[in-house]
Design a protein around this motif. Sequence first.
Motif, PDB file in Angstrom:
ATOM      1  N   GLY A 141       0.804  -1.221   0.000  1.00  0.00           N
ATOM      2  CA  GLY A 141       0.000   0.000   0.000  1.00  0.00           C
ATOM      3  C   GLY A 141       0.837   1.271   0.000  1.00  0.00           C
ATOM      4  N   TYR A 142       2.142   1.152   0.218  1.00  0.00           N
ATOM      5  CA  TYR A 142       3.005   2.346   0.192  1.00  0.00           C
ATOM      6  C   TYR A 142       3.058   2.928  -1.221  1.00  0.00           C
ATOM      7  CZ  TYR A 142       5.214   1.786   4.837  1.00  0.00           C
ATOM      8  OH  TYR A 142       5.477   1.725   6.191  1.00  0.00           O
ATOM      9  N   PRO A 143       2.933   4.246  -1.333  1.00  0.00           N
ATOM     10  CA  PRO A 143       2.928   4.826  -2.691  1.00  0.00           C
ATOM     11  C   PRO A 143       4.188   4.523  -3.501  1.00  0.00           C
ATOM     12  CG  PRO A 143       2.887   6.557  -0.982  1.00  0.00           C
ATOM     13  CD  PRO A 143       2.640   5.256  -0.312  1.00  0.00           C
ATOM     14  N   MET A 144       5.357   4.496  -2.864  1.00  0.00           N
ATOM     15  CA  MET A 144       6.565   4.272  -3.655  1.00  0.00           C
ATOM     16  C   MET A 144       6.749   2.802  -4.033  1.00  0.00           C
ATOM     17  SD  MET A 144       6.898   7.341  -4.010  1.00  0.00           S
ATOM     18  CE  MET A 144       8.188   7.406  -5.249  1.00  0.00           C
ATOM     19  N   ASN A 282      12.269   3.666   5.464  1.00  0.00           N
ATOM     20  CA  ASN A 282      12.245   5.017   4.890  1.00  0.00           C
ATOM     21  C   ASN A 282      11.386   4.957   3.629  1.00  0.00           C
ATOM     22  OD1 ASN A 282      14.234   6.661   6.542  1.00  0.00           O
ATOM     23  ND2 ASN A 282      15.400   4.807   6.068  1.00  0.00           N
ATOM     24  N   PRO A 283      10.084   4.768   3.819  1.00  0.00           N
ATOM     25  CA  PRO A 283       9.257   4.314   2.689  1.00  0.00           C
ATOM     26  C   PRO A 283       8.988   5.371   1.634  1.00  0.00           C
ATOM     27  CG  PRO A 283       7.897   4.732   4.609  1.00  0.00           C
ATOM     28  CD  PRO A 283       9.323   4.902   5.062  1.00  0.00           C
ATOM     29  N   ASN A 284       9.347   6.606   1.901  1.00  0.00           N
ATOM     30  CA  ASN A 284       9.001   7.670   0.962  1.00  0.00           C
ATOM     31  C   ASN A 284      10.104   7.989  -0.042  1.00  0.00           C
ATOM     32  OD1 ASN A 284       6.327   8.157   1.980  1.00  0.00           O
ATOM     33  ND2 ASN A 284       7.314   8.981   3.812  1.00  0.00           N
ATOM     34  N   TYR A 285      10.988   7.049  -0.255  1.00  0.00           N
ATOM     35  CA  TYR A 285      12.084   7.205  -1.218  1.00  0.00           C
ATOM     36  C   TYR A 285      12.126   5.990  -2.135  1.00  0.00           C
ATOM     37  CZ  TYR A 285      13.500  10.734   2.138  1.00  0.00           C
ATOM     38  OH  TYR A 285      13.509  11.822   2.973  1.00  0.00           O
ATOM     39  N   LEU A 286      12.250   6.237  -3.419  1.00  0.00           N
ATOM     40  CA  LEU A 286      12.441   5.147  -4.378  1.00  0.00           C
ATOM     41  C   LEU A 286      13.658   5.500  -5.215  1.00  0.00           C
ATOM     42  CD1 LEU A 286      11.508   2.534  -5.790  1.00  0.00           C
ATOM     43  CD2 LEU A 286      10.040   3.956  -7.239  1.00  0.00           C
ATOM     44  N   PHE A 287      14.640   4.605  -5.222  1.00  0.00           N
ATOM     45  CA  PHE A 287      15.921   4.884  -5.858  1.00  0.00           C
ATOM     46  C   PHE A 287      15.985   4.235  -7.245  1.00  0.00           C
ATOM     47  CE2 PHE A 287      16.356   5.051  -1.308  1.00  0.00           C
ATOM     48  CZ  PHE A 287      17.081   6.213  -1.101  1.00  0.00           C
ATOM     49  N   PRO A 320       5.736  13.529   5.319  1.00  0.00           N
ATOM     50  CA  PRO A 320       5.869  12.077   5.302  1.00  0.00           C
ATOM     51  C   PRO A 320       4.643  11.324   5.806  1.00  0.00           C
ATOM     52  CG  PRO A 320       7.266  13.050   7.018  1.00  0.00           C
ATOM     53  CD  PRO A 320       6.720  14.175   6.209  1.00  0.00           C
ATOM     54  N   GLU A 321       4.189  10.407   4.981  1.00  0.00           N
ATOM     55  CA  GLU A 321       3.127   9.504   5.424  1.00  0.00           C
ATOM     56  C   GLU A 321       3.786   8.173   5.770  1.00  0.00           C
ATOM     57  OE1 GLU A 321      -0.436   9.814   2.953  1.00  0.00           O
ATOM     58  OE2 GLU A 321       0.188  11.788   2.257  1.00  0.00           O
ATOM     59  N   GLY A 322       3.065   7.309   6.467  1.00  0.00           N
ATOM     60  CA  GLY A 322       3.703   6.113   6.994  1.00  0.00           C
ATOM     61  C   GLY A 322       2.882   4.858   6.808  1.00  0.00           C
ATOM     62  N   ILE A 323       3.037   3.951   7.745  1.00  0.00           N
ATOM     63  CA  ILE A 323       2.466   2.624   7.573  1.00  0.00           C
ATOM     64  C   ILE A 323       0.942   2.619   7.748  1.00  0.00           C
ATOM     65  CG2 ILE A 323       2.849   1.904   9.972  1.00  0.00           C
ATOM     66  CD1 ILE A 323       3.673  -0.871   8.645  1.00  0.00           C
ATOM     67  N   PHE A 324       0.435   3.531   8.574  1.00  0.00           N
ATOM     68  CA  PHE A 324      -1.021   3.612   8.687  1.00  0.00           C
ATOM     69  C   PHE A 324      -1.621   4.046   7.347  1.00  0.00           C
ATOM     70  CE2 PHE A 324       0.244   3.686  13.084  1.00  0.00           C
ATOM     71  CZ  PHE A 324      -0.744   2.951  13.716  1.00  0.00           C
ATOM     72  N   ASP A 325      -0.916   4.953   6.695  1.00  0.00           N
ATOM     73  CA  ASP A 325      -1.369   5.435   5.404  1.00  0.00           C
ATOM     74  C   ASP A 325      -1.306   4.324   4.351  1.00  0.00           C
ATOM     75  OD1 ASP A 325      -1.388   8.528   6.145  1.00  0.00           O
ATOM     76  OD2 ASP A 325       0.432   7.637   6.947  1.00  0.00           O
ATOM     77  N   ALA A 326      -0.284   3.455   4.456  1.00  0.00           N
ATOM     78  CA  ALA A 326      -0.172   2.336   3.516  1.00  0.00           C
ATOM     79  C   ALA A 326      -1.366   1.397   3.675  1.00  0.00           C
ATOM     80  CB  ALA A 326       1.139   1.587   3.752  1.00  0.00           C
ATOM     81  N   MET A 327      -1.674   1.059   4.917  1.00  0.00           N
ATOM     82  CA  MET A 327      -2.827   0.190   5.152  1.00  0.00           C
ATOM     83  C   MET A 327      -4.124   0.908   4.734  1.00  0.00           C
ATOM     84  SD  MET A 327      -3.807  -2.827   6.136  1.00  0.00           S
ATOM     85  CE  MET A 327      -3.314  -3.827   7.559  1.00  0.00           C
TER      86      MET A 327
END
Lengths: 380, 380, 380, 380
Positions: A141-144, A282-287, A320-327
């Motif tokens: 569910g994480y955007p990245m 650090n879920p808000n980064y995609l390399f 920054p959004e987090g794991i609650f946002d992913a769910m």
Amino acid sequence: MSKKIRLGILGGGSDSLIGILHRIASAMHDKYQIVGGVFNVNHADSLAFAKSIDLPSHRVYKDLDTLVDKELKLPQSERMQVVSVLTPNFLHFPMAKKLLENGFNVICEKPMTTTIEEAKILQKTLQNTKSVFAVTYTYTGYPMVRQMREMVLSGAIGKIQKVDAQYYQGWINPIIHDAKQRSSIWRLDPDKSGISCCLGDIGTHAFNMIEYVSDLKIESVLSDLNFVYKDNKMDVDATVLLRLNKQAKGVICTSQIATGEENSFIVKIYGDKAGLRWEQENPNYLFLMEEGKALQVLKPGHTYNSELALDGTKLPPGHPEGIFDAMGNIYKGVAKAVSNEPYNPAEFPTILDGTRGMNFIEKAVESHHKGNIWIKIENT
Amino acid sequence: MSKKIRLGILGGGSDSLIGILHRIASAMHDKYQIVGGVFNVNHADSLAFAKSIDLPSHRVYKDLDTLVDKELKLPQSERMQVVSVLTPNFLHFPMAKKLLENGFNVICEKPMTTTIEEAKILQKTLQNTKSVFAVTYTYTGYPMVRQMREMVLSGAIGKIQKVDAQYYQGWINPIIHDAKQRSSIWRLDPDKSGISCCLGDIGTHAFNMIEYVSDLKIESVLSDLNFVYKDNKMDVDATVLLRLNKQAKGVICTSQIATGEENSFIVKIYGDKAGLRWEQENPNYLFLMEEGKALQVLKPGHTYNSELALDGTKLPPGHPEGIFDAMGNIYKGVAKAVSNEPYNPAEFPTILDGTRGMNFIEKAVESHHKGNIWIKIENT
Amino acid sequence: MSKKIRLGILGGGSDSLIGILHRIASAMHDKYQIVGGVFNVNHADSLAFAKSIDLPSHRVYKDLDTLVDKELKLPQSERMQVVSVLTPNFLHFPMAKKLLENGFNVICEKPMTTTIEEAKILQKTLQNTKSVFAVTYTYTGYPMVRQMREMVLSGAIGKIQKVDAQYYQGWINPIIHDAKQRSSIWRLDPDKSGISCCLGDIGTHAFNMIEYVSDLKIESVLSDLNFVYKDNKMDVDATVLLRLNKQAKGVICTSQIATGEENSFIVKIYGDKAGLRWEQENPNYLFLMEEGKALQVLKPGHTYNSELALDGTKLPPGHPEGIFDAMGNIYKGVAKAVSNEPYNPAEFPTILDGTRGMNFIEKAVESHHKGNIWIKIENT
Amino acid sequence: MSKKIRLGILGGGSDSLIGILHRIASAMHDKYQIVGGVFNVNHADSLAFAKSIDLPSHRVYKDLDTLVDKELKLPQSERMQVVSVLTPNFLHFPMAKKLLENGFNVICEKPMTTTIEEAKILQKTLQNTKSVFAVTYTYTGYPMVRQMREMVLSGAIGKIQKVDAQYYQGWINPIIHDAKQRSSIWRLDPDKSGISCCLGDIGTHAFNMIEYVSDLKIESVLSDLNFVYKDNKMDVDATVLLRLNKQAKGVICTSQIATGEENSFIVKIYGDKAGLRWEQENPNYLFLMEEGKALQVLKPGHTYNSELALDGTKLPPGHPEGIFDAMGNIYKGVAKAVSNEPYNPAEFPTILDGTRGMNFIEKAVESHHKGNIWIKIENT
């Protein structure tokens, strides 16, 4: 008349962390209303909990059978539409099955069942219904993570040649080295947890994530598990070699005795054009790594992201959004499906993901016990 | 009379990067003076190169045989004391052997030889001499790698239960997918490179690093290699399961088709008390993870570091040193040994490390070709 | 009878991001129930919005006056207890004032008012009530910000000698360089935004954060603003020198034309024993720097954190929470205050913080226009 | 006959760290040969040091006068060509002046002199010679700093609107709080160190770096210094507001009581098209921020870098080089200039940089003592 989806919850009472996660996730997009459920085994506890979250008591049932009976007697317009199953693992299967057989949509925690056989039965059960069924591999569910998948699908990294997922935690370490604890904790008791601890709890996340972001299928596995002590029956550390379709190879490294690690889940995919890396902590980064080009770091909320990724972000870049946002994003996807709105199938994991996850656990354990040999994953 | 150690160099002429690395390393601590060598196959090139670095021509020889002949005729006080072997892999063995047989100290690039047999012969040769012999696994010269080793030895992380080394590069990717290049480059030609590309070039670094920082021995390996194309005879990607002494398990993940990666060498060790992580691309950080405590990040130059680590840093904290400095530390260690000064054996890798490295390459390749089975590493 | 706190909302309708943030925050701890409000200026829009979030229409009012009238006629047990003010800045003051005068508890967005005078009036108004009043400096709700404060209070860094806050964004850049946009956007219109853009919008966050984590008071300021164009009346970039009580000095660097920055808010505090650093875009890390010791990185959820920090985390270490969770913590604190439960005054910013924030904006603007001279912050 | 540049060194004997840095830097590109100098005040120490680095004693002189006398008697082809001045600050000026007057090329440590007046005299002296004169602002030798400059010059970030340099160290902290130490250490003694500690030692680096990477001139400064104790005469912390040509504004934040910081020098530049950030402690990364695009991270050795940056890297990407390599690049640039080879003027800082640096120190100190007012930097 409320237009929100009527949600019931099984488990998740008292101080349950998983209960908090699901309740907040369901509230995030103004799409669900919790109307009742069975929160604890003990009915009095369940009622007390309902009161504590200010939920009327009349739809707090003493068990699932009663819930089904009573809810079916309500008019369709009042009946629970979705039921979330947050109970201990061995209850997922019978509860989800009963719910499906009675016309409910189901959101089920992972691992979906305790055996492949159960998973297959559940698949068949679902085929005879019109229900929506989701398994909460939360990390998808994480955007990245969604962006990673969409970039792979768009050809941004070319033909995949290598996948690598690491999922390291350290929390079992103090337990495994304490003879008393390791023989008493339910996590390390096969009767309560199924055949695997580490692979079942976190290895499946890695398996699911690889298939989600690569759009490949893992076809066979060769594993080496570590039990550390002879009197311990459950794996607490596992390395799994992977062969995927389209000639890709890979590895899953997973451990619960990686002392000092918190929840270090890292996924890397390398194609013949570029590579991608994502890290859960650090879920808000995609390399994005391309040969001969500057490293690119993609972040949520930017218009350069795919529609699927953007749909998973609520605020502008830098918040920054987090794991609650992913769910919450997974609940949002299920809401669309239940409401017959258009949605991307990648918005929530399905029963197929759940079944493949069970397949992975069983085959990886089998590989180890047969002497670290290749075992095929069934094509379910 | 100069008190500097008289250094000869084989190879490393013209624009050779490895030549630059060794020359600067040798100059870093005012301990060596380059007096001659054989820099290029072609003698005229060799002379021209010597001139370009302002080296007098009279000790620039046309080949190793001449070098040995002429140097032996010089009085002991003028003769080359150390000779560095930077030639292509297949020349390491005959050159090092000849040098040892004639009383020179040797610094040899890795891989030390092309086969285990050669390595064993070299070991025997060395036993009959008083020479110092070093293999340049450069990364062990970084101060925080040394600190990692010392902390493990001091018991800071307890009994090791898991080791994990990743070494990912992407530079072979454009080559492997070009049919012409992959059939012509020497790296992918077994006649020139030995039996392995990826394992031989970078997998050995991972193997050596694990044994260096853990002070354990890798006892057996099970590998899965990837050649990508059927007409390619050399591994370009490999995952190797490890079993070590004292019940530790582990994994080496290595690839040269991890597209977009530069030189991503990461080592993690987990004991029953704590974990440690180090990354080559950011070599001045060492991460100490202890359950329930704040993550600690150790850096060079601080007095909390071990003597071995502090000896590898020249400037105060916050002044980043790099790979030239790491190699310089190895040269410094060899200088101490050659000068009969006290030194820590961990200051430079020895012939044992070189032999074990060859062992690893051969056994890991064998494991793959025999169907991904466990193969023992000889106890050399 | 519901035990949840009855919450009304002013503003935040339609697609308002601030509306989403407050609604989710209020739902996070099962403490609030939204019962009504005035969501949009246009009543029909307001009703449509209420319907979209499934809120009954009977307590959706056409304006604040009506809301107050009608709510006061409801029995105390049904009346709104808390009203959140999310309207444009210039409405904060009259609305908050009216709410306080009529016995409501208030959660007010920042900046609290548009002038110091208004702020002082609001302070006086509040003194005559028993109401709880919170200003949503959201970032103080992050667990590691709370931990930073608690560590400073506990003496972990000694006597503070230097504070440094940077708050850089880039979003005004494309606007400021477009003559049409910069003369039309409300943000750069003093009639709509008050006397400052950059200081008012983000400089106040920096000011508040410094006072929050340091427990010091900023006593005087000297600022240099940048308007970039002569026809632009609003600062879009500002650097402010600070003098604090107890001889500390510091600086606030803030910009909305730091092109390419998202929401880069970084706070550093140095005492005579140690330093601390926190960064909003990676909010789950707190860096403790002690002379001669390894850098320590503290993370949420660990028992080594203070009670105040731990109260702000819902899941175990390694499960990243974000900005919604930070705002949720502020709502949680207000809920405790409203319910007369014990709470730490640091759980939410108060009217004093709001007033001081207004003071900062006015004095910093004054400093610039008087030729970059020191101006005292009133001791309110 | 050696073609290497004959290098003399003043200072840097015994365990001098700056001596190590310059010696290694001079050796890095096979361009220099150290032939003599005056390493210590005491001639016997100087001779002993020379012996320890294996340097013949006949050109180790007892003082600079002797050095000049004797060297001038040597034929041009043997005479020292470049002399590096590494002595305490107050000796830089007389030594550099004498060297220039006698036809030597000079590499001078920073700060170049102790007053502007001296700097101006030195400028005039140089104008009457054909000598090359370099000031070792070492950090401009890092490849990614050079890349930053080249990108700014190429227009990659557009018109600069904001510059921000932070240079934080903590090492003075234990000294300043010890009454005995702060009154005895030479760093805090104006007679020995000139008028400034923090600005002179590290503030000048920040000043020079901003001008180097922005290609702008700082035109006026307004500073606030911190002396912490009344009996301390030297600034140990300073914040300086900046106004640059072309309407840019900025700030330099610098401290030596930022407890726990090592050598945290960070430079950010924001133009109307993009922003750039570089950090000395991780010098191999350059961050390019463009509105609405993925963050780009540039690294050394890639062909996408400018010629100037590429000239400063010796090994392929992923092999971290450090501060010795940065200084080596400055020596390399001076070697080109001395040898009349083509070079980019940005390869080493010149006397103009040195003079401007002195200007900055004096004006920033003056600003503070006059009550934090704007002072113009002379256009030297």
